[in-house]
Design a protein around this motif. Structure first.
Motif, PDB file in Angstrom:
ATOM      1  N   ILE A  17       0.869  -1.188   0.000  1.00 21.65           N
ATOM      2  CA  ILE A  17       0.000   0.000   0.000  1.00 21.65           C
ATOM      3  C   ILE A  17       0.901   1.232   0.000  1.00 21.65           C
ATOM      4  N   PRO A  18       0.809   2.072  -1.013  1.00 26.37           N
ATOM      5  CA  PRO A  18       1.747   3.207  -1.116  1.00 26.37           C
ATOM      6  C   PRO A  18       1.755   4.084   0.125  1.00 26.37           C
ATOM      7  N   GLY A  19       0.603   4.309   0.680  1.00 25.05           N
ATOM      8  CA  GLY A  19       0.536   5.211   1.824  1.00 25.05           C
ATOM      9  C   GLY A  19       1.231   4.676   3.060  1.00 25.05           C
ATOM     10  N   LEU A  20       1.468   3.390   3.085  1.00 24.68           N
ATOM     11  CA  LEU A  20       2.095   2.806   4.277  1.00 24.68           C
ATOM     12  C   LEU A  20       3.593   2.558   4.107  1.00 24.68           C
ATOM     13  N   PHE A  72       6.279   1.464   6.966  1.00 22.07           N
ATOM     14  CA  PHE A  72       7.023   0.189   6.941  1.00 22.07           C
ATOM     15  C   PHE A  72       8.524   0.421   6.898  1.00 22.07           C
ATOM     16  N   THR A  73       8.918   1.423   6.127  1.00 24.38           N
ATOM     17  CA  THR A  73      10.355   1.710   6.039  1.00 24.38           C
ATOM     18  C   THR A  73      10.898   2.113   7.405  1.00 24.38           C
TER      19      THR A  73
END
Lengths: 706, 180
Positions: free
Chosen positions: B87-90, B94-95
């Motif tokens: 999910i791009p927003g996450l 996550f990084t």
């Protein structure tokens, strides 16, 4: 016996709301709930209390229910949690107390896994909050030579990213080591009793040159064996006389001399008889000529006497002419025989020269073998140097490979379930091990020795950091210096696995063994060497070695004319000796030299040629002398034959002169006779005319007048 | 051993223990079964259940049962996990999470781990409620009928059931008596 008191919360009145929530709400079996309702009830003030005195069995049951009510209290089991906290605290204290021991063991295991040999860390001081690890000494044994250390470090300090360490990444940002040494001896074997990892690279297992030792990875021939195969002639031990005698049957000049002397004997015998016969004929002719001298030409008065004398002269002339012709013929034949003999004798020098060339050609020409000899001598050291480097490079590459293998081993997919897909977050992706920068140096003031080097980016996942590991190293000891730079690329798509460039200058060259066959005990001087080596992805290596040796001094008991003497002259000349070789190391460790250039071609070869020419000329002169001696032994026979031939010629000539003299004598007589005959003829003719005239005066013939 | 496990489950079902202990045990077993083991996250979750008031016996049994069935839902788990992780927003989260110490050991960036966790958490409450309801219903309706049936009474006389009954008694002694 007093009745036992009821347990809490049944031992005292409690508010009804609390009873319903804390007690009845935690009883889940209907029979128990009904039982409690029958035994406890709220009074007029809202407090729940016993409605009757329970029996002993009921007290038991109430105690069990009370225990279950307590157990059904809360979500967390505080007792177990407390035990856990105590255990964690204990582990933390243990870790703090024994952290250095733990780090020592972990470090040893990591190093043993990487280098495949025993490692000994000592004096470890791990400070996790500061993020530093230091140790007083480290020795790592050489896998191929267990009684030697691959390297040894003195006081060393590392800065470790502690947070990353908790994240499973051993990131060493900086490492400084002092007192690095290589190849130091060990008292205890450094071989591991069991391989630290079964994940050793397969290529190592196949033909691991490191396992064979520094001398086992590459076959290095001994110099003595190199020289033995060249069969170099040494003038001092060369027996020219024996050499000529052993080839006498092949010499044409000797055969020709024998043939000529034999022919001379035959001719002498033939001409001896012929000259004797010729002399007899000449004497006969001379006798006939002498007989003519008795003729008194002036005394011949009559024509008949003249005719008779003339006939005698004619007969003598015919005999003398015949004898003269025979003598001339014999003379011409003698001349022909003598000319043929002379021609054969004259051919002897040419045959001698041809034989000399033939014999000289059999003398080995060491000038053409000189380059090969020196190339092979150099090759021995090049092979040794490359072999040593090749082994070290394989060891270094093996360390990187084993680190990378550990990375891949942790990512083994599970077999029963899907392995899933790992999403890599670029900014956070780090390898398990990354030594960003390590610097080491060593200084020994007693030997004015300084060493320094750097290793950069040694990692368990080169693909992740996207760069190869690199290193550079500088060493100096007095005037000698060494510089090494290289890269070890463990990335999957790397074309070259390892590339190294190394150069030395002012390096003392000391060859004190292996040249005994040349009676040279040592060669000392300065060596400047540079080499490049590349380990290729497909296995094996390739590179180039450039060497320059200067200020060489040779000691030994070699004779000047020996090959050792030549080699000494070559090495001790002012011109530095240079050599460059391209080499290839096959995956099995064997080294080949596909090409090579050297100024040995010029400098060394010129010296060699000069010295070789001297030796060859000396050998040839000795061969020629021996041959001349052999020819000289036959010279009296040739001279005698020549004298005999000359005497034959002289004898024939004398006989020819004798016959000629006789002929001249006959001719003279014949001329006198001719003159006398002409005079007589004129005189008779005159007399006849006179008589005719007188007759004409006395007798008148009619018709004539008078 | 197995009889003892069965006895423990029966004892819990028939004891005064809270139904949520059983429900939570089943839900935790479901969560752990969906996630691949061998990572720090799984180990932490598993250890966590030791300190919660839930029935370990039921958790173990259901973990084994769900573990056998889990491969059947691997593909959906993988798909959900990969969708979640991408999910791009996450990505920023996550990084940053990946940079947290010890986080990589959880392998949360693996699609099976993330998917199993996500689905397990999502299903945790429904599974727990279902299991609790099942316990309540069992205790209210099934258990009395079973206990009072002629068949059970007949079976109770067999040696095996005698041993089972003995075990249940021992376990009940541990967990407390619960009436009949």
């Amino acid at each position: 016996m007093a009745e036992k008191k009821l347990p809490r919360p049944f031992n005292r009145p409690i508010p009804e709301s609390r009873y319903l929530r804390k007690v009845l709400g935690r009883v889940y079996l209907e029979p128990d709930r009904e039982y409690l309702k029958s035994l406890f009830a709220a009074d007029e003030v809202g407090m729940v209390r016993l409605v009757r005195e329970p029996t002993d069995d009921e007290r038991k049951r109430i105690r069990k229910i009370a225990k279950e009510v307590r157990r059904n209290r809360g979500v967390v089991q505080k007792g177990k949690l407390t035990i856990l906290i105590i255990i964690i605290a204990g582990v933390a204290v243990f870790d703090l107390a024994f952290k250095n021991i733990l780090v020592t063991r972990a470090g040893d295991q990591l190093l043993e896994s990487a280098f495949g040999a025993r490692s000994n860390l000592s004096g470890v001081d791990f400070r996790p909050l500061r993020g530093s690890i230091s140790f007083s000494s480290l020795t790592v044994a050489d896998k191929s030579r267990p009684m030697m250390n691959l390297f040894e470090l003195g006081s060393t300090r590392m800065d470790v990213d502690t947070l990353r360490l908790l994240g499973g990444h051993l990131i060493i940002t900086r490492m400084e080591a002092k007192g690095i040494r290589w190849g130091t001896p060990r008292k205890i074997s450094g071989a591991l009793t069991q391989a630290p990892s079964s994940r050793a690279p397969s290529s190592q297992g196949k033909s691991d040159p490191t396992a064979a030792g520094s001398s086992g990875g590459v076959a290095v021939p001994e110099i003595s064996s190199v020289l033995a195969g060249l069969n170099i002639p040494v003038p001092g031990s060369f027996d020219a006389k024996k050499f000529v005698e052993s080839h006498a049957q092949d010499l044409k000049s000797v055969t020709k001399i024998t043939e000529i002397t034999s022919r001379a004997d035959t001719l002498t015998q033939i001409w001896k008889d012929r000259v004797a016969a010729l002399a007899s004929d000449a004497q006969a002719a001379a006798g006939r000529a002498s007989e003519l001298s008795s003729i008194d030409v002036n005394g011949i008065k009559s024509l008949d006497a003249a005719v008779a004398a003339y006939k005698q002269v004619q007969d003598a002339g015919a005999v003398i002419s015949k004898t003269s012709t025979e003598a001339q013929t014999a003379y011409d034949a003698a001349n022909a025989d003598i000319s043929a003999f002379a021609a054969q004798a004259a051919a002897i020098p040419g045959l001698v020269s041809a034989d000399s060339r033939y014999l000289v050609s059999l003398v080995p020409d060491i000038s053409t073998g000189g380059r090969e000899i020196l190339t092979k001598i150099v090759e021995v050291y090049v092979r040794a140097a490359i072999g040593s480097w090749y082994d070290r490079l394989l060891q270094g590459y093996g360390v990187v490979t084993r680190l990378a293998d550990q990375k891949t081993a942790t990512e083994k997919p599970r077999t029963r379930r899907l392995p899933g897909r790992t999403v890599v977050f670029p900014s956070a992706a780090l390898p398990r091990f990354w030594l960003k920068q390590a610097s080491f140096d060593a200084a020994d003031t007693t030997q004015s020795l300084t060493l320094a080097g750097r290793v950069l980016d040694v990692t368990s996942d080169p693909d992740l950091i996207g760069m190869p590991a690199s290193f550079d190293f500088q060493g100096r000891s007095g005037a000698a210096s060494l510089e090494v730079r290289g890269e070890v690329d463990g990335r999957k798509d790397a074309a070259d696995r390892v590339s190294v460039a190394a150069s030395t200058s002012g390096q003392p060259l000391d060859i004190s063994g292996g040249l005994e066959g040349l009676e040279i005990s040592s060669v000392k001087g300065n060596l400047k060497l540079s080499t490049g080596i590349t380990l290729m992805a497909g296995g094996g290596a390739a590179g180039r070695v450039q060497m320059e040796a200067s200020s060489l001094a040779v000691t030994g008991t070699y004779a000047r004319d020996s090959f050792g003497g030549i080699l000494a002259d070559v090495l001790q000349q002012d011109l530095p000796l240079e050599a460059a070789f391209d080499y290839r190391v096959a995956p099995d460790g064997s080294i080949s030299f596909p090409s090579g250039t050297t100024n040995l071609d010029q400098a060394v070869n010129e010296v060699l040629k000069s010295r070789a020419k001297q030796i060859t000329d000396a050998l040839q002169a000795r061969v020629k002398t021996e041959l001349d001696g052999l020819i000289a032994a036959h010279q009296p026979e040739i001279d005698a034959a020549k004298a005999q031939a000359e005497s034959v010629r002289s004898a024939v000539r004398n006989q020819l002169d004798t016959v000629a003299a006789a002929g001249n004598q006959v001719e003279s007589v014949q001329k006198q006779l001719d003159a006398r005959t002409a005079a007589i003829k004129n005189q008779a003719q005159q007399q006849l005319q006179n008589q005719l005239n007188s007759l004409q005066k006395g007798v008148k013939i009619p018709g004539l007048g008078q | 051993m197995f009889i003892r496990w069965i006895a423990r489950i029966i004892a819990v079902l028939n004891s005064n223990r809270r139904p949520i202990e059983v429900g939570a045990a089943v839900a935790c077993a479901f969560l752990l079964a969906l996630m691949p083991s061998g990572n720090l996250l799984w180990i932490i979750l598993f250890l966590l259940t030791f300190f919660l008031r839930l029935n370990l016996g039921i958790e173990m049994v259901f973990l084994a049962v769900f573990g056998l069935l889990a491969p059947l839902v691997d593909r959906p788990v993988d798909a959900v996990g990969y969708w979640f992780l991408t999910i791009p927003g996450l990505q920023g989260l996550f990084t940053a999470l990946y940079a947290v110490p010890l986080a990589p050991f959880t392998r949360f960036n693996n699609s099976m781990v993330a998917g199993g966790l996500l689905l397990g958490l999502a299903a945790w409450i429904p599974v727990c409620l279902l299991a609790m309801q099942g316990v309540v219903l069992y205790r209210r309706h099934v258990h009395p009928r079973i206990v009072n049936s002629k068949l059970v009474r007949a079976i109770k006389s067999s040696p095996l059931v005698s041993r089972l009954s003995l075990a249940v008694g021992r376990v009940r002694g541990m967990y407390g008596a619960a009436g009949s």
